[in-house]
Design a protein around this motif. Structure first.
Motif, short mmCIF file in Angstrom:
data_model
loop_
_atom_site.label_atom_id
_atom_site.label_comp_id
_atom_site.label_asym_id
_atom_site.label_seq_id
_atom_site.Cartn_x
_atom_site.Cartn_y
_atom_site.Cartn_z
N ALA A 66 0.83 -1.20 0.00
CA ALA A 66 0.00 0.00 0.00
C ALA A 66 0.87 1.25 0.00
N GLU A 67 1.93 1.25 0.80
CA GLU A 67 2.82 2.41 0.83
C GLU A 67 3.52 2.60 -0.50
N LEU A 68 3.96 1.50 -1.11
CA LEU A 68 4.63 1.60 -2.40
C LEU A 68 3.68 2.17 -3.45
N ALA A 69 2.43 1.75 -3.42
CA ALA A 69 1.45 2.28 -4.37
C ALA A 69 1.27 3.79 -4.18
N THR A 70 1.27 4.23 -2.93
CA THR A 70 1.16 5.67 -2.65
C THR A 70 2.37 6.42 -3.19
N ARG A 71 3.55 5.85 -3.02
CA ARG A 71 4.76 6.48 -3.54
C ARG A 71 4.74 6.56 -5.07
N PHE A 72 4.21 5.52 -5.70
CA PHE A 72 4.10 5.55 -7.16
C PHE A 72 3.19 6.69 -7.60
N ALA A 73 2.07 6.86 -6.90
CA ALA A 73 1.13 7.91 -7.26
C ALA A 73 1.77 9.28 -7.14
N VAL A 74 2.54 9.49 -6.08
CA VAL A 74 3.21 10.78 -5.87
C VAL A 74 4.28 11.00 -6.93
N ARG A 91 12.41 4.18 -10.80
CA ARG A 91 13.26 4.81 -9.78
C ARG A 91 12.66 4.66 -8.39
N THR A 92 11.35 4.83 -8.30
CA THR A 92 10.68 4.73 -7.00
C THR A 92 10.77 3.31 -6.46
N TYR A 93 10.60 2.32 -7.33
CA TYR A 93 10.65 0.92 -6.92
C TYR A 93 12.01 0.57 -6.34
N VAL A 94 13.07 0.91 -7.06
CA VAL A 94 14.41 0.59 -6.58
C VAL A 94 14.74 1.41 -5.33
N GLY A 95 14.35 2.68 -5.32
CA GLY A 95 14.60 3.50 -4.15
C GLY A 95 13.93 2.96 -2.90
N TYR A 96 12.69 2.49 -3.04
CA TYR A 96 11.98 1.91 -1.90
C TYR A 96 12.68 0.64 -1.42
N ALA A 97 13.10 -0.18 -2.37
CA ALA A 97 13.78 -1.43 -2.01
C ALA A 97 15.05 -1.16 -1.21
N LEU A 98 15.77 -0.11 -1.56
CA LEU A 98 17.05 0.18 -0.91
C LEU A 98 16.89 0.87 0.43
N THR A 99 15.82 1.63 0.61
CA THR A 99 15.64 2.37 1.85
C THR A 99 14.70 1.68 2.83
N HIS A 100 14.02 0.62 2.39
CA HIS A 100 13.11 -0.13 3.25
C HIS A 100 13.40 -1.62 3.09
N ARG A 101 14.65 -2.00 3.35
CA ARG A 101 15.08 -3.36 3.06
C ARG A 101 14.23 -4.41 3.75
N GLY A 102 13.98 -4.22 5.06
CA GLY A 102 13.22 -5.23 5.79
C GLY A 102 11.83 -5.42 5.22
N LEU A 125 -1.88 -12.35 -0.44
CA LEU A 125 -0.78 -11.40 -0.56
C LEU A 125 -0.23 -11.35 -1.98
N ARG A 126 -0.13 -12.51 -2.64
CA ARG A 126 0.42 -12.50 -3.99
C ARG A 126 -0.39 -11.59 -4.92
N GLU A 127 -1.71 -11.56 -4.73
CA GLU A 127 -2.55 -10.72 -5.57
C GLU A 127 -2.31 -9.24 -5.33
N SER A 128 -1.62 -8.90 -4.23
CA SER A 128 -1.31 -7.50 -3.96
C SER A 128 -0.32 -6.92 -4.96
N THR A 129 0.38 -7.80 -5.68
CA THR A 129 1.33 -7.34 -6.69
C THR A 129 0.65 -7.03 -8.02
N LEU A 130 -0.59 -7.49 -8.20
CA LEU A 130 -1.24 -7.35 -9.50
C LEU A 130 -1.52 -5.91 -9.91
N PRO A 131 -1.95 -5.02 -9.00
CA PRO A 131 -2.17 -3.64 -9.43
C PRO A 131 -0.90 -2.98 -9.97
#
Length: 229
Positions: A66-74, A91-102, A125-131
């Motif tokens: 949900a947070e990643l989706a919000t970041r994409f929208a912004v 850029r947002t996807y990779v940036g999120y992965a690097l700053t929110h590793r856990g 949970l897997r369906e959460s990746t579909l959007p």
């Protein structure tokens, strides 16, 4: 120990506590007892809403999506072209992965994504990746790409692999100081692309991305989308 009387509120409070634990110590730091302690409730409270440890982890991971989706929208707000939006998403996807590793690692844990092993009345949970995937496919289709589903899958796989290999230090190892002398030039090019609207604007677009990582992201995007004029 006092507990909220509103079950939905208590459930969200427990997830909030779990998110804090993931962000500070990774998924290994999340236990039902520790989550209850962090939320300020009895140690038995989590079992009312999360029968297993994995149920709690899955609920926390949904927060990550949900947070990643919000970041994409912004990041894509005000970006007019499909390719520009795709670059902002990358850029947002990779940036999120690097700053929110856990959180990022938790979101893609296979045992949590296995809907058949962990049936639930909630969205698996897997369906959460579909959007996310659907948004990439739609943008590629709008840009006139042939077989947008295939291109979207390849682009996602490349960006995910780039994020993981960077987080593990593998790319730094194989590249060494390659590109180090041109770091400033790369960052200068980044600013030019931002001014031109090529990578999108908005909070979270480039968080955690240095000049070399940005050039790698650009290489991945150019390979699938074509170089930006």
């Amino acid at each position: 120990m006092p507990e909220p009387q509103n079950p939905p509120a208590l459930r969200e409070r427990l997830i909030d506590a779990g998110v804090e634990l993931v962000l500070t110590g990774g998924a290994a730091a999340v236990g039902l007892r520790e989550t209850a302690r962090r939320a300020g409730v009895s140690h038995g409270a989590p079992r009312r809403y999360f029968p297993t440890h994995e149920d709690l982890l899955a609920a926390i991971a949904r927060r990550g999506f949900a947070e990643l989706a919000t970041r994409f929208a912004v990041a894509t707000e005000g970006v007019d072209t499909p390719h520009g939006r795709l670059r902002a998403l990358g850029r947002t996807y990779v940036g999120y992965a690097l700053t929110h590793r856990g959180m990022f690692e938790l979101m893609f844990r296979h045992e949590l994504l296995d809907s058949e092993r962990h049936p639930s009345d909630r969205t698996p949970l897997r369906e959460s990746t579909l959007p996310l995937f659907g948004a990439i496919v739609a943008l590629l289709a709008d840009a006139g790409h042939q077989e947008p589903e295939v291109t979207a899958a390849a682009l996602w796989a490349n960006l995910h692999g780039l994020a993981q290999l960077t987080a593990w230090g593998s790319l730094q190892l194989v590249l060494g100081s390659a590109g180090g002398a041109t770091e400033a030039a790369g960052e200068e090019r980044d600013e030019t692309r931002h001014d031109a609207g090529g990578t999108g604007t908005g909070a979270g677009t480039g968080d955690g991305i240095d000049g070399r990582t940005d050039r790698l992201i650009t290489a991945v995007l150019d390979a699938h989308l074509g170089a930006t004029p």
